[in-house]
Design a protein around this motif. Structure first.
Motif, PDB file in Angstrom:
ATOM      1  N   ASP A  49      -0.072   7.858   6.648  1.00 25.14           N
ATOM      2  CA  ASP A  49      -0.326   8.166   5.235  1.00 25.14           C
ATOM      3  C   ASP A  49       0.448   7.243   4.299  1.00 25.14           C
ATOM      4  O   ASP A  49       0.019   7.004   3.173  1.00 25.14           O
ATOM      5  CB  ASP A  49       0.028   9.623   4.922  1.00 25.14           C
ATOM      6  N   TRP A  50       1.592   6.726   4.733  1.00 21.95           N
ATOM      7  CA  TRP A  50       2.382   5.826   3.892  1.00 21.95           C
ATOM      8  C   TRP A  50       1.568   4.592   3.520  1.00 21.95           C
ATOM      9  O   TRP A  50       1.740   4.017   2.466  1.00 21.95           O
ATOM     10  CB  TRP A  50       3.667   5.416   4.611  1.00 21.95           C
ATOM     11  N   TRP A  51       0.654   4.206   4.387  1.00 24.08           N
ATOM     12  CA  TRP A  51      -0.134   2.984   4.210  1.00 24.08           C
ATOM     13  C   TRP A  51      -1.468   3.221   3.508  1.00 24.08           C
ATOM     14  O   TRP A  51      -2.293   2.323   3.408  1.00 24.08           O
ATOM     15  CB  TRP A  51      -0.375   2.332   5.568  1.00 24.08           C
ATOM     16  N   ALA A  52      -1.695   4.408   2.989  1.00 26.06           N
ATOM     17  CA  ALA A  52      -2.964   4.733   2.324  1.00 26.06           C
ATOM     18  C   ALA A  52      -3.184   3.839   1.107  1.00 26.06           C
ATOM     19  O   ALA A  52      -2.242   3.510   0.383  1.00 26.06           O
ATOM     20  CB  ALA A  52      -2.974   6.199   1.910  1.00 26.06           C
ATOM     21  N   ASN A  53      -4.418   3.467   0.883  1.00 25.47           N
ATOM     22  CA  ASN A  53      -4.808   2.676  -0.286  1.00 25.47           C
ATOM     23  C   ASN A  53      -5.031   3.628  -1.456  1.00 25.47           C
ATOM     24  O   ASN A  53      -6.137   3.819  -1.936  1.00 25.47           O
ATOM     25  CB  ASN A  53      -6.093   1.889   0.009  1.00 25.47           C
ATOM     26  N   ASP A  54      -3.973   4.251  -1.910  1.00 27.72           N
ATOM     27  CA  ASP A  54      -4.049   5.312  -2.909  1.00 27.72           C
ATOM     28  C   ASP A  54      -3.582   4.801  -4.263  1.00 27.72           C
ATOM     29  O   ASP A  54      -2.392   4.719  -4.523  1.00 27.72           O
ATOM     30  CB  ASP A  54      -3.193   6.489  -2.446  1.00 27.72           C
ATOM     31  N   ALA A  62       1.624   1.442  -2.200  1.00 24.91           N
ATOM     32  CA  ALA A  62       0.243   0.956  -2.233  1.00 24.91           C
ATOM     33  C   ALA A  62      -0.010   0.026  -3.407  1.00 24.91           C
ATOM     34  O   ALA A  62      -0.799  -0.905  -3.305  1.00 24.91           O
ATOM     35  CB  ALA A  62      -0.743   2.120  -2.264  1.00 24.91           C
ATOM     36  N   GLU A  71      -6.249  -4.582   0.500  1.00 26.04           N
ATOM     37  CA  GLU A  71      -6.230  -3.204   0.962  1.00 26.04           C
ATOM     38  C   GLU A  71      -5.845  -3.188   2.436  1.00 26.04           C
ATOM     39  O   GLU A  71      -6.060  -4.163   3.159  1.00 26.04           O
ATOM     40  CB  GLU A  71      -7.583  -2.524   0.754  1.00 26.04           C
TER      41      GLU A  71
END
Length: 97
Positions: A49-54, A62, A71
């Protein structure tokens, strides 16, 4: 007055200056090249989740790759690497507020 630097601005600069059609970085490269003083946060090594494109909640960093127009397309926590690709504008549509 110069803009205030953010924690992950070094990632933005790296991707802008060294990017191509795909950029693969190991966690060791993040530690040694990009964050020599502190290294990646522990959560980046343990949570995908740390690497999410949010772009709405970029606290994890991000904004660093999104601001460089990249991304994350693949993360391997076991082998400790992440793959970035240029952001396709047409597929990145911000929802209407």
């Amino acid at each position: 007055m110069a803009g205030r630097r953010k924690k992950y601005d070094v990632v933005t600069a790296y991707l802008r200056n060294n990017g191509g059609t795909q950029v693969t970085l190991t966690f060791t490269q993040f530690d040694e090249l990009l964050f020599p003083a502190r290294g990646l946060p522990k959560s980046a090594r343990t949570s995908i989740d740390w690497w999410a494109n949010d772009y709405l909640h970029p606290e994890n960093g991000a904004y660093a790759w999104l601001n460089a127009n990249y991304e994350v397309v693949h993360v391997n926590l076991e082998k400790e690497f992440v793959v970035f690709r240029p952001l396709l504008k047409s597929s990145w549509i911000r929802p209407i507020d």
